[in-house]
Design a protein around this motif. Structure first.
Motif, PDB file in Angstrom:
ATOM      1  N   PRO A  86       0.814  -1.202   0.000  1.00  0.00           N
ATOM      2  CA  PRO A  86       0.000   0.000   0.000  1.00  0.00           C
ATOM      3  C   PRO A  86       0.856   1.264   0.000  1.00  0.00           C
ATOM      4  CG  PRO A  86      -0.003  -0.983   2.168  1.00  0.00           C
ATOM      5  CD  PRO A  86       0.688  -1.955   1.251  1.00  0.00           C
ATOM      6  N   GLU A  87       0.306   2.293  -0.603  1.00  0.00           N
ATOM      7  CA  GLU A  87       0.972   3.587  -0.608  1.00  0.00           C
ATOM      8  C   GLU A  87       0.870   4.189   0.783  1.00  0.00           C
ATOM      9  OE1 GLU A  87       0.256   7.760  -2.883  1.00  0.00           O
ATOM     10  OE2 GLU A  87       0.132   5.927  -4.081  1.00  0.00           O
ATOM     11  N   LEU A  88       1.988   4.650   1.301  1.00  0.00           N
ATOM     12  CA  LEU A  88       2.015   5.273   2.617  1.00  0.00           C
ATOM     13  C   LEU A  88       1.904   6.788   2.469  1.00  0.00           C
ATOM     14  CD1 LEU A  88       4.876   3.193   4.296  1.00  0.00           C
ATOM     15  CD2 LEU A  88       2.406   2.811   4.402  1.00  0.00           C
ATOM     16  N   ASN A  89       1.589   7.450   3.585  1.00  0.00           N
ATOM     17  CA  ASN A  89       1.465   8.901   3.612  1.00  0.00           C
ATOM     18  C   ASN A  89       2.759   9.526   3.077  1.00  0.00           C
ATOM     19  OD1 ASN A  89       0.694  11.522   4.291  1.00  0.00           O
ATOM     20  ND2 ASN A  89      -0.059  10.940   6.302  1.00  0.00           N
ATOM     21  N   PRO A  90       2.654  10.512   2.197  1.00  0.00           N
ATOM     22  CA  PRO A  90       3.853  11.137   1.642  1.00  0.00           C
ATOM     23  C   PRO A  90       4.677  11.864   2.704  1.00  0.00           C
ATOM     24  CG  PRO A  90       1.854  11.931   0.522  1.00  0.00           C
ATOM     25  CD  PRO A  90       1.423  11.069   1.662  1.00  0.00           C
ATOM     26  N   PRO A  91       5.949  12.076   2.401  1.00  0.00           N
ATOM     27  CA  PRO A  91       6.653  11.682   1.196  1.00  0.00           C
ATOM     28  C   PRO A  91       7.026  10.202   1.216  1.00  0.00           C
ATOM     29  CG  PRO A  91       8.158  12.855   2.638  1.00  0.00           C
ATOM     30  CD  PRO A  91       6.803  12.900   3.291  1.00  0.00           C
ATOM     31  N   ALA A  92       7.217   9.641   0.033  1.00  0.00           N
ATOM     32  CA  ALA A  92       7.520   8.216  -0.101  1.00  0.00           C
ATOM     33  C   ALA A  92       9.011   7.914   0.010  1.00  0.00           C
ATOM     34  CB  ALA A  92       6.993   7.709  -1.439  1.00  0.00           C
ATOM     35  N   SER A  93       9.830   8.959   0.059  1.00  0.00           N
ATOM     36  CA  SER A  93      11.279   8.748   0.149  1.00  0.00           C
ATOM     37  C   SER A  93      11.930   9.999   0.724  1.00  0.00           C
ATOM     38  CB  SER A  93      11.873   8.466  -1.232  1.00  0.00           C
ATOM     39  OG  SER A  93      11.850   9.633  -2.035  1.00  0.00           O
ATOM     40  N   HIS A  94      13.216   9.861   1.018  1.00  0.00           N
ATOM     41  CA  HIS A  94      13.977  11.050   1.388  1.00  0.00           C
ATOM     42  C   HIS A  94      14.041  11.961   0.167  1.00  0.00           C
ATOM     43  CE1 HIS A  94      17.636   9.838  -0.803  1.00  0.00           C
ATOM     44  NE2 HIS A  94      17.498   8.635  -0.267  1.00  0.00           N
ATOM     45  N   PRO A  95      14.383  13.233   0.342  1.00  0.00           N
ATOM     46  CA  PRO A  95      14.465  14.135  -0.813  1.00  0.00           C
ATOM     47  C   PRO A  95      15.412  13.588  -1.885  1.00  0.00           C
ATOM     48  CG  PRO A  95      14.636  15.378   1.232  1.00  0.00           C
ATOM     49  CD  PRO A  95      14.689  13.917   1.600  1.00  0.00           C
TER      50      PRO A  95
END
Length: 117
Positions: A86-95
Motif C-alpha cells: 500500500p501507498e504510505l502517507n507522503p513523502p515516499a522517500s527522502h528528498p
C-alpha cells in the motif's frame, strides 16, 4: 495489504533521514521507513542499523524502502520481501537531492569500508 497488521498508511515519515544517526553525527547507506509508526532508520548495511533496532524495540515488523523510486517492503518477522504494497502517507522517500549514502557532508571518504554485510 493495507489492512495487514503492522501497516498504517496514514502515518507520515518521522523525517528525511535517520534521526538517531542525525543526533549522533553519523551517516547511513540507505533508509527504511516503519510502515506502522513512520520511524525512519538506517538500513542493515549502515554502520548503526537503526531500522532493525527500531523493529527489535517496538515489535513493528514491516518497513518500506525510503529511497527514491523504491516501494518494496521487508517483513522482519518472516524474512519476506514484498515487491510492493500500500501507498504510505507522503513523502515516499527522502528528498531526491539527498545523496545515498548520506547525509551530504557526513559520509567518510572511505565509507565502503564501514558497510556491514
Amino acid at each position: 495489504m493495507s489492512d495487514i497488521h503492522g501497516i498504517d498508511p496514514s502515518v507520515p515519515p518521522s523525517g528525511a533521514g535517520c534521526a538517531q544517526c542525525d543526533a549522533a553525527g553519523g551517516w547511513w547507506f540507505h533508509l527504511r521507513r516503519c510502515a506502522q509508526c513512520g520511524h525512519v532508520g538506517c538500513c542493515d548495511s549502515s554502520p548503526a542499523q537503526h531500522a532493525t533496532a527500531h523493529f527489535r524495540e517496538s515489535g513493528h515488523p514491516l518497513v518500506q524502502s525510503f529511497e527514491p523510486g523504491e516501494d518494496w517492503y521487508w517483513n522482519y518477522d518472516s524474512g519476506e520481501l514484498f515487491e510492493s504494497g500500500p501507498e504510505l502517507n507522503p513523502p515516499a522517500s527522502h528528498p531526491a537531492d539527498q545523496p545515498a549514502p548520506g547525509p551530504r557532508g557526513r559520509v567518510p571518504a572511505d565509507w565502503t569500508k564501514s558497510l556491514r554485510r
